[in-house]
Scaffold this motif. Structure first.
Motif, PDB file in Angstrom:
ATOM      1  N   ALA A  73      12.917  -5.041  -3.131  1.00 36.86           N
ATOM      2  CA  ALA A  73      11.846  -4.775  -2.168  1.00 36.86           C
ATOM      3  C   ALA A  73      10.465  -5.210  -2.653  1.00 36.86           C
ATOM      4  O   ALA A  73       9.653  -5.704  -1.870  1.00 36.86           O
ATOM      5  CB  ALA A  73      11.820  -3.289  -1.811  1.00 36.86           C
ATOM      6  N   TYR A  74      10.207  -5.058  -3.946  1.00 36.32           N
ATOM      7  CA  TYR A  74       8.852  -5.291  -4.454  1.00 36.32           C
ATOM      8  C   TYR A  74       8.711  -6.668  -5.093  1.00 36.32           C
ATOM      9  O   TYR A  74       9.611  -7.155  -5.753  1.00 36.32           O
ATOM     10  CB  TYR A  74       8.472  -4.201  -5.470  1.00 36.32           C
ATOM     11  N   ASP A  75       7.526  -7.259  -4.898  1.00 38.07           N
ATOM     12  CA  ASP A  75       7.226  -8.577  -5.446  1.00 38.07           C
ATOM     13  C   ASP A  75       6.371  -8.398  -6.709  1.00 38.07           C
ATOM     14  O   ASP A  75       5.144  -8.428  -6.662  1.00 38.07           O
ATOM     15  CB  ASP A  75       6.480  -9.419  -4.405  1.00 38.07           C
ATOM     16  N   TYR A  76       7.045  -8.208  -7.835  1.00 41.30           N
ATOM     17  CA  TYR A  76       6.317  -7.923  -9.074  1.00 41.30           C
ATOM     18  C   TYR A  76       5.553  -9.141  -9.595  1.00 41.30           C
ATOM     19  O   TYR A  76       4.568  -8.979 -10.318  1.00 41.30           O
ATOM     20  CB  TYR A  76       7.272  -7.381 -10.135  1.00 41.30           C
ATOM     21  N   ASP A  77       5.980 -10.329  -9.220  1.00 45.10           N
ATOM     22  CA  ASP A  77       5.206 -11.515  -9.599  1.00 45.10           C
ATOM     23  C   ASP A  77       3.813 -11.450  -8.990  1.00 45.10           C
ATOM     24  O   ASP A  77       2.807 -11.758  -9.653  1.00 45.10           O
ATOM     25  CB  ASP A  77       5.917 -12.794  -9.132  1.00 45.10           C
ATOM     26  N   ARG A  78       3.735 -11.043  -7.738  1.00 50.49           N
ATOM     27  CA  ARG A  78       2.439 -10.938  -7.066  1.00 50.49           C
ATOM     28  C   ARG A  78       1.639  -9.740  -7.586  1.00 50.49           C
ATOM     29  O   ARG A  78       0.410  -9.809  -7.671  1.00 50.49           O
ATOM     30  CB  ARG A  78       2.617 -10.840  -5.553  1.00 50.49           C
ATOM     31  N   VAL A  79       2.313  -8.656  -7.902  1.00 53.59           N
ATOM     32  CA  VAL A  79       1.605  -7.518  -8.486  1.00 53.59           C
ATOM     33  C   VAL A  79       0.874  -7.968  -9.746  1.00 53.59           C
ATOM     34  O   VAL A  79      -0.305  -7.644  -9.958  1.00 53.59           O
ATOM     35  CB  VAL A  79       2.569  -6.367  -8.821  1.00 53.59           C
ATOM     36  N   ARG A  80       1.578  -8.723 -10.565  1.00 54.11           N
ATOM     37  CA  ARG A  80       0.977  -9.187 -11.820  1.00 54.11           C
ATOM     38  C   ARG A  80      -0.121 -10.212 -11.580  1.00 54.11           C
ATOM     39  O   ARG A  80      -1.234 -10.090 -12.098  1.00 54.11           O
ATOM     40  CB  ARG A  80       2.060  -9.769 -12.736  1.00 54.11           C
ATOM     41  N   SER A  81       0.193 -11.258 -10.822  1.00 53.27           N
ATOM     42  CA  SER A  81      -0.745 -12.386 -10.709  1.00 53.27           C
ATOM     43  C   SER A  81      -1.984 -12.055  -9.887  1.00 53.27           C
ATOM     44  O   SER A  81      -3.087 -12.532 -10.193  1.00 53.27           O
ATOM     45  CB  SER A  81      -0.030 -13.601 -10.103  1.00 53.27           C
ATOM     46  N   LEU A  82      -1.842 -11.243  -8.851  1.00 49.18           N
ATOM     47  CA  LEU A  82      -2.972 -10.951  -7.968  1.00 49.18           C
ATOM     48  C   LEU A  82      -3.781  -9.730  -8.399  1.00 49.18           C
ATOM     49  O   LEU A  82      -4.992  -9.679  -8.183  1.00 49.18           O
ATOM     50  CB  LEU A  82      -2.472 -10.725  -6.537  1.00 49.18           C
ATOM     51  N   LEU A  83      -3.114  -8.770  -9.028  1.00 46.56           N
ATOM     52  CA  LEU A  83      -3.771  -7.501  -9.314  1.00 46.56           C
ATOM     53  C   LEU A  83      -3.886  -7.192 -10.805  1.00 46.56           C
ATOM     54  O   LEU A  83      -4.991  -7.063 -11.345  1.00 46.56           O
ATOM     55  CB  LEU A  83      -3.001  -6.369  -8.614  1.00 46.56           C
ATOM     56  N   LEU A  84      -2.769  -7.084 -11.493  1.00 44.03           N
ATOM     57  CA  LEU A  84      -2.802  -6.564 -12.858  1.00 44.03           C
ATOM     58  C   LEU A  84      -3.342  -7.554 -13.875  1.00 44.03           C
ATOM     59  O   LEU A  84      -4.131  -7.170 -14.759  1.00 44.03           O
ATOM     60  CB  LEU A  84      -1.395  -6.097 -13.261  1.00 44.03           C
ATOM     61  N   GLU A  85      -2.948  -8.804 -13.786  1.00 49.23           N
ATOM     62  CA  GLU A  85      -3.453  -9.791 -14.738  1.00 49.23           C
ATOM     63  C   GLU A  85      -4.969  -9.952 -14.633  1.00 49.23           C
ATOM     64  O   GLU A  85      -5.664  -9.957 -15.658  1.00 49.23           O
ATOM     65  CB  GLU A  85      -2.749 -11.132 -14.545  1.00 49.23           C
ATOM     66  N   PRO A  86      -5.532 -10.100 -13.428  1.00 49.03           N
ATOM     67  CA  PRO A  86      -6.996 -10.192 -13.346  1.00 49.03           C
ATOM     68  C   PRO A  86      -7.686  -8.945 -13.903  1.00 49.03           C
ATOM     69  O   PRO A  86      -8.704  -9.052 -14.600  1.00 49.03           O
ATOM     70  CB  PRO A  86      -7.257 -10.345 -11.849  1.00 49.03           C
ATOM     71  N   CYS A  87      -7.150  -7.772 -13.598  1.00 48.91           N
ATOM     72  CA  CYS A  87      -7.796  -6.553 -14.092  1.00 48.91           C
ATOM     73  C   CYS A  87      -7.693  -6.437 -15.604  1.00 48.91           C
ATOM     74  O   CYS A  87      -8.571  -5.858 -16.247  1.00 48.91           O
ATOM     75  CB  CYS A  87      -7.170  -5.326 -13.424  1.00 48.91           C
ATOM     76  N   ARG A  88      -6.662  -7.003 -16.184  1.00 50.53           N
ATOM     77  CA  ARG A  88      -6.493  -6.960 -17.628  1.00 50.53           C
ATOM     78  C   ARG A  88      -7.304  -8.044 -18.327  1.00 50.53           C
ATOM     79  O   ARG A  88      -7.652  -7.913 -19.506  1.00 50.53           O
ATOM     80  CB  ARG A  88      -5.000  -7.112 -17.959  1.00 50.53           C
ATOM     81  N   ARG A 130       8.419   0.415 -14.276  1.00 48.83           N
ATOM     82  CA  ARG A 130       9.461  -0.590 -14.513  1.00 48.83           C
ATOM     83  C   ARG A 130       9.009  -1.589 -15.574  1.00 48.83           C
ATOM     84  O   ARG A 130       7.804  -1.833 -15.738  1.00 48.83           O
ATOM     85  CB  ARG A 130       9.773  -1.337 -13.208  1.00 48.83           C
ATOM     86  N   PRO A 131       9.952  -2.184 -16.305  1.00 52.10           N
ATOM     87  CA  PRO A 131       9.580  -3.127 -17.370  1.00 52.10           C
ATOM     88  C   PRO A 131       8.697  -4.275 -16.902  1.00 52.10           C
ATOM     89  O   PRO A 131       7.898  -4.792 -17.683  1.00 52.10           O
ATOM     90  CB  PRO A 131      10.930  -3.635 -17.871  1.00 52.10           C
ATOM     91  N   GLU A 132       8.831  -4.666 -15.634  1.00 51.37           N
ATOM     92  CA  GLU A 132       8.050  -5.793 -15.139  1.00 51.37           C
ATOM     93  C   GLU A 132       6.540  -5.551 -15.192  1.00 51.37           C
ATOM     94  O   GLU A 132       5.760  -6.498 -15.294  1.00 51.37           O
ATOM     95  CB  GLU A 132       8.440  -6.116 -13.684  1.00 51.37           C
ATOM     96  N   ILE A 133       6.121  -4.282 -15.108  1.00 54.04           N
ATOM     97  CA  ILE A 133       4.678  -3.998 -15.046  1.00 54.04           C
ATOM     98  C   ILE A 133       4.238  -2.853 -15.950  1.00 54.04           C
ATOM     99  O   ILE A 133       3.041  -2.587 -16.065  1.00 54.04           O
ATOM    100  CB  ILE A 133       4.227  -3.701 -13.597  1.00 54.04           C
TER     101      ILE A 133
END
Length: 208
Positions: A73-88, A130-133
């Motif tokens: 259901a969840y798109d962890y690639d987008r969670v990382r690239s759009l949200l978490l990576e920029p914030c980090r 989850r390990p992805e994030i």
């Protein structure tokens, strides 16, 4: 709780709020954000539900069974690239707080939000550890409720949208997905704090 987060430092901080469906994660995240904002820190709010894969593509994979929901259901690639990576990233000046609105299915991935150097990002959602994030969080909150209470609350919340099928969806899809999550990831030990949120008006810290 806000004090525990703020004591982590003056740079950007990422807070993950996890727990069963209808545990109260979104409301808790809003309340935490208000307290941190009142202390003078800029706060951004996001929910993992805004980073699900498009509903129109559900025929490409199983998303409606419990296991399918957990896996797909969840798109962890987008969670990382759009949200978490920029914030980090210290050099990033903006991030995306919503990829696809789960109700309207409108794509918001091109809409950015300014990102202050001392911003606190608070993200709520199931499977947040989850390990992805999981490695992105500076502070992890688990809201504890019993499985049956999760089903009852969720079915009541979704009655207008899902009608008579609301309880079945929560019991055979979301609860099954969450049981897989517990077995595979064991998220509770990862939390910095566990809060019993069985009674919304009386949250209680659970000793670890």
């Amino acid at each position: 709780m806000a004090r525990s987060v703020l004591e982590l430092g003056k740079g950007r901080l990422l807070v993950g709020i996890d727990g069963f469906t209808a545990a109260g994660k979104t409301s808790f995240g809003h309340e935490l954000a208000e307290r941190i904002s009142a202390a003078g820190r800029p706060v951004l709010r996001a929910t993992l539900d805004d980073f699900k894969k498009p509903w129109k593509d559900r025929h490409l994979y199983d998303r409606e069974s419990g296991e399918g929901y957990y896996r797909n259901a969840y798109d962890y690639d987008r969670v990382r690239s759009l949200l978490l990576e920029p914030c980090r990233s210290p050099g990033a000046t903006s991030c995306v707080l919503c990829s696809i609105d789960p109700l309207t299915q409108r794509d918001h991935s091109g809409e950015t939000t300014p990102l202050a150097s001392d911003a606190v990002l608070i993200v709520d959602g199931v499977f947040a550890f989850r390990p992805e994030i999981n490695a992105y969080w500076d502070f992890r909150v688990w809201l504890q409720v019993e499985a049956e209470l999760s089903v009852q609350r969720g079915a009541e919340r979704d009655q207008d949208r899902a009608g008579s099928e609301a309880e079945s969806i929560h019991r055979t899809r979301y609860l099954v997905a969450e049981q897989i999550y517990l077995q595979e990831v064991d998220p509770l030990p990862k939390a910095d704090i566990v809060i019993d949120n069985s009674v919304f008006q009386k949250p209680r810290i659970v000793p670890k």
